[in-house]
Structures are given as structure tokens and as C-alpha cells.
Design a protein around this motif. Structure first.
Motif, PDB file in Angstrom:
ATOM      1  N   GLY B  98     -11.610   1.049   5.615  1.00  0.00           N
ATOM      2  CA  GLY B  98     -10.094   0.627   5.770  1.00  0.00           C
ATOM      3  C   GLY B  98      -9.471   1.637   5.192  1.00  0.00           C
ATOM      4  O   GLY B  98      -8.579   1.470   4.117  1.00  0.00           O
ATOM      5  N   LYS B  99      -9.060   2.794   5.876  1.00  0.00           N
ATOM      6  CA  LYS B  99      -8.220   3.845   5.569  1.00  0.00           C
ATOM      7  C   LYS B  99      -6.833   3.158   5.266  1.00  0.00           C
ATOM      8  O   LYS B  99      -6.042   3.446   4.443  1.00  0.00           O
ATOM      9  CB  LYS B  99      -8.334   5.143   6.345  1.00  0.00           C
ATOM     10  N   GLU B 100      -6.281   2.830   6.552  1.00  0.00           N
ATOM     11  CA  GLU B 100      -4.991   2.256   6.496  1.00  0.00           C
ATOM     12  C   GLU B 100      -4.657   1.081   5.615  1.00  0.00           C
ATOM     13  O   GLU B 100      -3.636   0.981   4.744  1.00  0.00           O
ATOM     14  CB  GLU B 100      -4.538   1.898   7.878  1.00  0.00           C
ATOM     15  N   ALA B 101      -5.715   0.373   5.582  1.00  0.00           N
ATOM     16  CA  ALA B 101      -5.984  -1.057   4.851  1.00  0.00           C
ATOM     17  C   ALA B 101      -5.640  -0.499   3.417  1.00  0.00           C
ATOM     18  O   ALA B 101      -4.954  -1.104   2.572  1.00  0.00           O
ATOM     19  CB  ALA B 101      -7.025  -1.807   5.155  1.00  0.00           C
ATOM     20  N   ARG B 102      -6.671   0.522   3.104  1.00  0.00           N
ATOM     21  CA  ARG B 102      -6.486   0.850   1.452  1.00  0.00           C
ATOM     22  C   ARG B 102      -5.265   1.164   1.266  1.00  0.00           C
ATOM     23  O   ARG B 102      -4.758   0.982   0.000  1.00  0.00           O
ATOM     24  CB  ARG B 102      -7.699   1.902   1.493  1.00  0.00           C
ATOM     25  N   THR B 105      -2.694  -2.772   1.327  1.00  0.00           N
ATOM     26  CA  THR B 105      -3.048  -4.018   0.647  1.00  0.00           C
ATOM     27  C   THR B 105      -4.203  -4.342   0.063  1.00  0.00           C
ATOM     28  O   THR B 105      -4.358  -5.260  -0.765  1.00  0.00           O
ATOM     29  CB  THR B 105      -2.385  -5.327   1.376  1.00  0.00           C
TER      30      THR B 105
END
Lengths: 113, 113
Positions: B98-102, B105
Motif C-alpha cells: 500500500g504505497k498510497e495507503a501508507r 491512513t
DNA sequence: AATACAATTAGCCAACTCGCTAAATGCTGC
DNA sequence: GCAGCATTTAGCGAGTTGGCTAATTGTATT
């Protein structure tokens, strides 16, 4: 529901949503067999490369797949194999349930599955 | 990809899409504890009853939940418990990827999870 | 450097999603 | 039957999705 809990469900939904498209399901299924270039995937799927590329970045953004550039090509790999378990459960849903689904396509499904 | 295969992925995507929303994830989670009426669920979630009702019928249409009318109330039940396994895998995606997720949130997530 | 190929990004448009409010339907109790 | 609650259905509007084509970036080859 606290704000934190709500945010948690939102994040999870975001990940699941990344799987909620026929093309992306196909990609995951295919990457389970090994790494593939964008070109290879595009040739298998019936849509243009930019579209495939966007599906791939969607999967990558939530961490389901991984990419590696080698030369002019970019190869994608499945990063979290447990998503394949989704398929088994989804098939169970198809078998046991699905009022609307049963009316539509599940009967034909059970023939090919 | 044959037409049949394509149709199969479409059906599966339809089922997964039914889970790809924070409110519906919450509902599944809550129904895992036992049956609930629409009113009860509505009181827990922060949206109007018609909206909750539509989320529920979406889950029912793909066969994930079941409804039973008793008197004036309608009670919903989880029909395919294996969808709960999705959560475990989704958490694995959150942890490992989770690049974006990291960026967004997941850090706060891992605190509350 | 010029051409060619691989991939991504940008911009457009049609279709869908999900929230709301209002209206309809169905059951219960008076 | 009427009033009241529970639920669903209908219809609206803002925002998102997913396809396309065109343009951009990056690498390999000549």
C-alpha cells in the motif's frame, strides 16, 4: 462508530474496491501464475494499454501488486497472494446465494466453473 | 479470454463490489455478531435509513446476506460467513503493501487494529 | 540523433454510485 | 379505518469510474 473505526472501514473498502472489477480480477489471477509485462496483459485483455496501465496502478497503489522496470518494460507481480482466497469465497457466494445473480448469470456460471 | 470467462469475472466482480464500501463492510462485520434490524443498523451508522436499506439490498442481491420479515421489522443475517476472511487478508495488504495507503491512513490504522 | 517500442499521464465523456428527501407500502394498535 | 412506525422505492444531484484518444516520458536500436 468512532471516527477511527470509520476511517478503518474506508481504508479496507479502498483495498477491496481495487479488486472489484473484472479486468483487475483477471490481472490478479494471471499474476498468480507469474510476473507479466503490461504489454502481455494488454494482449490478453481486450482493452487499450493505457486502460490496463491504470488498472495496474490502482492495484499497486493499495499494495496488491508490485512493479519492476527492466529495460523498456515494466513487469508486475502479485504481492499479496492471500487475495486469491477471495475467489474461493466468492465462488461459495455464487453457489449458495445470490437472488439477483441467480436470475442473471450464475446458472451459466456454474456450468463453466 | 473467452466470453464465458469474461462473464465469470464480471459476476465475481459484482459480488466483490458489494463489499467494497465502508458502510457495507460495517454491516457485514455487525451481522457477524448476529441478526440486526434495519433500524438497529441505521442507528449505528451515520446515514439515513433509505440509504442503509439500499446497501442491504445490494448485499442481499449478491447473496451475502439474507432477510426475514417479522412483524413490521426486517431482520438481516450474514449468509456467507467466509467473507469475514476477507478482512484478515485485507489487513495483510495493509501491513505489507500500500504505497498510497501508507501515505494516507494505514499508519493510523495499524494503531487501532 | 532518429526511429521505434513500452508505458504512463492527461483530458474527455458516458455510465454508475451514493447521499439526500419525498412518496409509497406494509404492519400494529387504537 | 386511522395513526404511527418500519421499510422500501423513486427521483434528484454531486462525485467517481472506466473506457477512449492524444500527448508525454523513457529505453533500446540503428
Amino acid at each position: 462508530m468512532t471516527a477511527n473505526t470509520r476511517a478503518q472501514y474506508k481504508t479496507q473498502a479502498h483495498i477491496i474496491k481495487a479488486l472489484a472489477h473484472p479486468t483487475r480480477l483477471f490481472i490478479v489471477d494471471e499474476l498468480a501464475r507469474g510476473e507479466r509485462s503490461v504489454r502481455e496483459l494488454t494482449d490478453m485483455i481486450g482493452v487499450e494499454m493505457p486502460t490496463v496501465s491504470r488498472h495496474l496502478s490502482q492495484l499497486r497503489n493499495v499494495g496488491i501488486v508490485d512493479d519492476e522496470k527492466r529495460g523498456a518494460q515494466v513487469f508486475y507481480r502479485l504481492r499479496v497472494p492471500c487475495v486469491l482466497n477471495f475467489f474461493k469465497c466468492v465462488e461459495a457466494v455464487q453457489r449458495d446465494g445470490g437472488k439477483e445473480a441467480r436470475q442473471n448469470t450464475v446458472l451459466e456460471m456454474s456450468c463453466v466453473a
